[in-house]
Design an enzyme around this catalytic site. Structure first.
Site, short mmCIF file in Angstrom:
data_model
loop_
_atom_site.label_atom_id
_atom_site.label_comp_id
_atom_site.label_asym_id
_atom_site.label_seq_id
_atom_site.Cartn_x
_atom_site.Cartn_y
_atom_site.Cartn_z
N LYS A 11 0.82 -1.21 0.00
CA LYS A 11 0.00 0.00 0.00
C LYS A 11 0.86 1.27 0.00
O LYS A 11 2.08 1.22 0.25
CB LYS A 11 -0.93 -0.03 1.22
CG LYS A 11 -2.00 -1.14 1.16
CD LYS A 11 -2.95 -1.03 2.34
CE LYS A 11 -4.05 -2.07 2.28
NZ LYS A 11 -5.01 -1.92 3.42
N TYR A 51 -12.54 -1.77 -3.74
CA TYR A 51 -13.01 -1.84 -2.36
C TYR A 51 -14.53 -1.70 -2.26
O TYR A 51 -15.06 -1.33 -1.20
CB TYR A 51 -12.32 -0.78 -1.51
CG TYR A 51 -10.93 -1.17 -1.06
CD1 TYR A 51 -10.72 -2.23 -0.17
CD2 TYR A 51 -9.80 -0.47 -1.51
CE1 TYR A 51 -9.45 -2.58 0.25
CE2 TYR A 51 -8.52 -0.83 -1.10
CZ TYR A 51 -8.36 -1.89 -0.20
OH TYR A 51 -7.10 -2.24 0.23
N PHE A 59 -15.20 4.17 6.87
CA PHE A 59 -13.82 4.46 6.46
C PHE A 59 -13.63 4.41 4.94
O PHE A 59 -12.50 4.55 4.47
CB PHE A 59 -12.83 3.51 7.16
CG PHE A 59 -13.09 2.04 6.92
CD1 PHE A 59 -12.68 1.41 5.75
CD2 PHE A 59 -13.75 1.27 7.88
CE1 PHE A 59 -12.91 0.06 5.54
CE2 PHE A 59 -13.98 -0.09 7.68
CZ PHE A 59 -13.56 -0.69 6.50
N ARG A 87 -1.85 -14.13 4.97
CA ARG A 87 -2.52 -13.36 6.04
C ARG A 87 -1.79 -13.53 7.38
O ARG A 87 -1.74 -12.59 8.19
CB ARG A 87 -4.00 -13.71 6.10
CG ARG A 87 -4.73 -13.13 4.86
CD ARG A 87 -6.22 -13.30 4.89
NE ARG A 87 -6.91 -12.47 5.87
CZ ARG A 87 -7.35 -11.23 5.63
NH1 ARG A 87 -7.16 -10.64 4.47
NH2 ARG A 87 -7.99 -10.56 6.58
N THR A 93 -5.36 -6.59 11.00
CA THR A 93 -5.65 -5.33 10.30
C THR A 93 -5.09 -4.13 11.07
O THR A 93 -4.47 -3.25 10.48
CB THR A 93 -7.18 -5.17 10.14
OG1 THR A 93 -7.71 -6.36 9.55
CG2 THR A 93 -7.51 -3.98 9.28
N ARG A 104 2.55 -6.05 9.48
CA ARG A 104 1.82 -4.89 10.03
C ARG A 104 2.36 -4.48 11.40
O ARG A 104 2.42 -3.28 11.71
CB ARG A 104 0.33 -5.20 10.07
CG ARG A 104 -0.31 -5.09 8.67
CD ARG A 104 -1.68 -5.67 8.63
NE ARG A 104 -2.42 -5.31 7.42
CZ ARG A 104 -3.54 -5.92 7.03
NH1 ARG A 104 -4.03 -6.91 7.76
NH2 ARG A 104 -4.15 -5.56 5.94
N ASN A 114 -2.03 0.52 6.73
CA ASN A 114 -1.51 -0.72 7.31
C ASN A 114 -0.67 -1.55 6.33
O ASN A 114 -0.59 -2.78 6.45
CB ASN A 114 -2.64 -1.53 7.94
CG ASN A 114 -3.71 -1.94 6.95
OD1 ASN A 114 -3.61 -1.61 5.77
ND2 ASN A 114 -4.71 -2.66 7.41
N HIS A 117 -2.31 -5.35 1.70
CA HIS A 117 -3.60 -6.01 1.53
C HIS A 117 -3.34 -7.45 1.13
O HIS A 117 -2.39 -7.71 0.38
CB HIS A 117 -4.42 -5.33 0.43
CG HIS A 117 -5.54 -6.20 -0.10
ND1 HIS A 117 -6.78 -6.24 0.49
CD2 HIS A 117 -5.59 -7.08 -1.14
CE1 HIS A 117 -7.54 -7.12 -0.16
NE2 HIS A 117 -6.84 -7.64 -1.15
N GLU A 128 -9.67 -10.75 -7.42
CA GLU A 128 -8.70 -9.66 -7.28
C GLU A 128 -7.53 -9.84 -8.25
O GLU A 128 -7.04 -8.86 -8.82
CB GLU A 128 -8.24 -9.59 -5.82
CG GLU A 128 -9.37 -9.12 -4.92
CD GLU A 128 -9.04 -9.19 -3.43
OE1 GLU A 128 -9.93 -8.85 -2.64
OE2 GLU A 128 -7.91 -9.58 -3.06
P1 RTP Z 1 -7.10 -6.01 3.59
O1 RTP Z 1 -8.48 -6.28 3.04
O2 RTP Z 1 -6.54 -4.67 3.20
O3 RTP Z 1 -6.15 -7.12 3.40
O4 RTP Z 1 -7.22 -5.88 5.16
P2 RTP Z 1 -8.16 -6.65 6.14
O5 RTP Z 1 -8.88 -7.76 5.45
O6 RTP Z 1 -7.31 -6.96 7.31
O7 RTP Z 1 -9.18 -5.50 6.51
P3 RTP Z 1 -10.65 -5.16 5.97
O8 RTP Z 1 -11.59 -5.27 7.11
O9 RTP Z 1 -10.93 -5.93 4.71
O10 RTP Z 1 -10.51 -3.62 5.62
C1 RTP Z 1 -9.91 -3.22 4.42
C2 RTP Z 1 -8.97 -2.08 4.70
O11 RTP Z 1 -9.70 -0.94 5.10
C3 RTP Z 1 -8.91 -0.16 6.01
N1 RTP Z 1 -9.63 0.00 7.25
N2 RTP Z 1 -9.69 1.14 7.89
N3 RTP Z 1 -10.27 3.18 9.77
C4 RTP Z 1 -10.73 1.94 9.97
O12 RTP Z 1 -11.39 1.66 10.94
C5 RTP Z 1 -10.42 0.91 8.98
N4 RTP Z 1 -10.81 -0.34 9.04
C6 RTP Z 1 -10.31 -0.93 7.92
C7 RTP Z 1 -7.61 -0.90 6.22
O13 RTP Z 1 -6.65 -0.35 5.31
C8 RTP Z 1 -7.96 -2.33 5.84
O14 RTP Z 1 -6.83 -3.06 5.45
MG MG Z 2 -10.03 -7.49 3.65
#
Ligand code: RTP
Ligand code: MG
Length: 140
Positions: A11, A51, A59, A87, A93, A104, A114, A117, A128
């Protein structure tokens, strides 16, 4: 288990700090092979489409603006159990919750910025990968 492929993004917070090599090394050390890789600049429309599953989350605006703030590096990683393995290497996250030794924990700036992805399931991995790469670009 057969070889599996997953999709990864390094990212903007990480490309900006020249962490592309360090993060790629973490994948390789974990036994994941980089079978495709390119540095690109996402448009806002592309970030919003990628997304789309998060479009109603509070967010979403912050996330999509962040993802276009600098170039990103998109990669396809291949290995046994690649989705889960990636992962594990990424960590939680929110870096505050991430285990020691994860990407991370070591590099992420915040829950939003973070660093990486990674796809969360075989169906999303396939979608994807196809969003960013043609078959000709995948060289196992
Ligand atoms: P990713 O999809 O990026 O691999 O990450 P993830 O599964 O761990 O997290 P996900 O819940 O899918 O959220 C996607 C991305 O959104 C951003 N985020 N910001 N500000 C917030 O509360 C928040 N929560 C999520 C993060 O960049 C996250 O990786
Ligand atoms: Mg995700």
């Amino acid at each position: 288990m057969a070889l599996e492929r997953t999709f990864s993004i390094i990212k903007p917070d990480a490309t900006r700090r020249n962490l592309t090599g360090a993060i790629t090394a973490r994948f390789e050390e974990a036994g994941l092979r980089v079978v495709a890789s390119k540095r690109i600049q996402l448009s806002l429309a592309q970030a919003q489409e990628f997304y789309g599953v998060h479009k109603d989350r509070p967010f979403f605006g912050e996330l999509t603006e962040f993802m276009v703030s600098e170039p990103i590096v998109v990669q396809v990683l291949e290995g046994e159990n690649a989705i889960a393995k990636n992962r594990d290497v990424m960590g939680a996250t929110n870096p505050a919750d991430a285990d020691a030794g994860t990407i991370r924990k070591d590099y992420a700036l915040s829950i939003g910025e973070n660093s990486v992805h990674g796809s969360d399931a075989p169906e999303t991995a396939a979608q994807e990968i196809a969003f960013f790469f043609s078959g000709l670009e995948l060289v196992g």
